[in-house]
Design an enzyme around this catalytic site. Structure first.
Site, PDB file in Angstrom:
ATOM      1  N   SER A   1       0.489  -1.015  -0.419  1.00 50.69           N
ATOM      2  CA  SER A   1       0.205  -0.184  -0.080  1.00 50.69           C
ATOM      3  C   SER A   1       0.681   1.703  -0.208  1.00 50.69           C
ATOM      4  O   SER A   1       1.676   1.217   0.193  1.00 50.69           O
ATOM      5  CB  SER A   1      -0.918  -0.184   1.740  1.00 50.69           C
ATOM      6  OG  SER A   1      -1.644   1.140   1.467  1.00 50.69           O
TER       7      SER A   1
ATOM      8  N   TYR B   1      -1.949   0.094  11.004  1.00 57.97           N
ATOM      9  CA  TYR B   1      -1.799  -0.813   9.400  1.00 57.97           C
ATOM     10  C   TYR B   1      -0.878  -0.478   8.708  1.00 57.97           C
ATOM     11  O   TYR B   1      -0.250  -0.619   7.496  1.00 57.97           O
ATOM     12  CB  TYR B   1      -3.592   0.131   8.028  1.00 57.97           C
ATOM     13  CG  TYR B   1      -3.415  -0.611   6.761  1.00 57.97           C
ATOM     14  CD1 TYR B   1      -3.857  -1.639   6.740  1.00 57.97           C
ATOM     15  CD2 TYR B   1      -3.565   0.779   6.316  1.00 57.97           C
ATOM     16  CE1 TYR B   1      -3.864  -2.230   5.149  1.00 57.97           C
ATOM     17  CE2 TYR B   1      -3.413   0.003   4.955  1.00 57.97           C
ATOM     18  CZ  TYR B   1      -4.037  -0.798   4.706  1.00 57.97           C
ATOM     19  OH  TYR B   1      -4.162  -1.480   2.892  1.00 57.97           O
TER      20      TYR B   1
END
Length: 265
Positions: free
Chosen positions: A145, A158
């Site tokens: 990501s 995250y």
């Protein structure tokens, strides 16, 4: 060219029941690859399998798997390898996030994110690397990501998991380079999938950045086009990746100027 590269290849996709995992499966099926689809939702996998078989002549196997269960990972991959003999491409796509401030994130949520996003990814990878080394060919694609490059408020855990995925991928790439095994990190920005049903419970983040969200079909096509090529990273969108470069060069300035944009969650 990707059609010829992928025809008849054996591809495993984790987290394949929806989002970019399902779209990658559709793209690969169109190019003649044989698929093994893994996810926690066996019903959704069966529906996808039926769809793909109605349109193509490939083989599609589906397995219920929670990648955070490392014993289950070992059992399922052992069964897959016994059936297929070898794996050409592994797409580590399974993952999830919870957007909360660090002090509000529970220990259970922290463990769950690391177990799925990091440990699960490593467990799946460790099951295919020996066979790829023996055959001196293969491709491991890790869906990371942009959060692994630019940490933002309310995504501390995250982002930490995706930083870990990038570090692991970079090391693995060097380890496997002499074995003709490619390792690619995919670093997308926000994608219009059900990821945010969990990550963004209030819908605030999606509402604020909806016009910038990537479509899963676009991300999937970019990933599939680079399969079995020596591609280090796929960064989407380009303007966001330019931000990550600026962040590395001028972190303090970037954090100060980007404060308003970072607090969209």
């Amino acid at each position: 060219m990707s059609f010829e590269r992928l025809q008849g290849k054996n591809i495993i996709i984790t987290g394949a029941s929806g989002g970019i995992g399902a779209e990658i499966a559709r793209e690969c099926a169109q190019k003649g690859a044989n698929l093994v689809l893994l996810a926690r939702s066996i019903d959704k996998l069966e529906d996808l399998r039926t769809e793909l078989l109605s349109k193509t002549s490939i083989t599609v196997d589906v397995y219920k798997l929670d990648v955070s269960d490392t014993n289950a990972v070992k059992a399922v991959f052992t069964d897959i390898l016994a059936k297929l003999g070898h794996i050409d491409i592994l797409v580590n796509n399974a993952g999830f996030g919870v957007f909360r401030e660090a002090h509000e994130t529970t220990i259970d949520e922290i463990k769950s994110m690391f177990n799925v996003n990091v440990i699960g990814l490593m467990a799946c990878t460790s099951m295919v690397v020996p066979g790829m080394r023996e055959r001196r060919t293969g491709h491991i694609i890790n869906i990371a990501s942009q959060a692994g490059k630019i940490a933002t408020p309310k995504s501390s855990v995250y982002s930490a998991t995706k930083h870990a995925v990038l570090g692991y991928s970079n090391s693995l790439r060097m380890e496997l380079n002499d074995w003709n095994i490619h390792v690619t990190s995919v670093n997308p920005g926000p994608i219009a999938t059900n990821f945010f049903n969990i990550a963004d419970e209030q819908g605030t983040y999606v509402k604020n950045i909806q016009r910038f969200m990537l479509q899963p079909e676009y991300v999937a096509s970019r990933v599939v086009d680079r399969m079995l090529t020596r591609t280090r990273e796929i960064n989407l969108p380009r303007w966001m990746n330019a931000g990550s470069v600026a962040y590395n060069l001028f972190p303090r300035l970037f954090e100060r100027l980007g404060k308003g944009a970072f607090n969209k969650k």
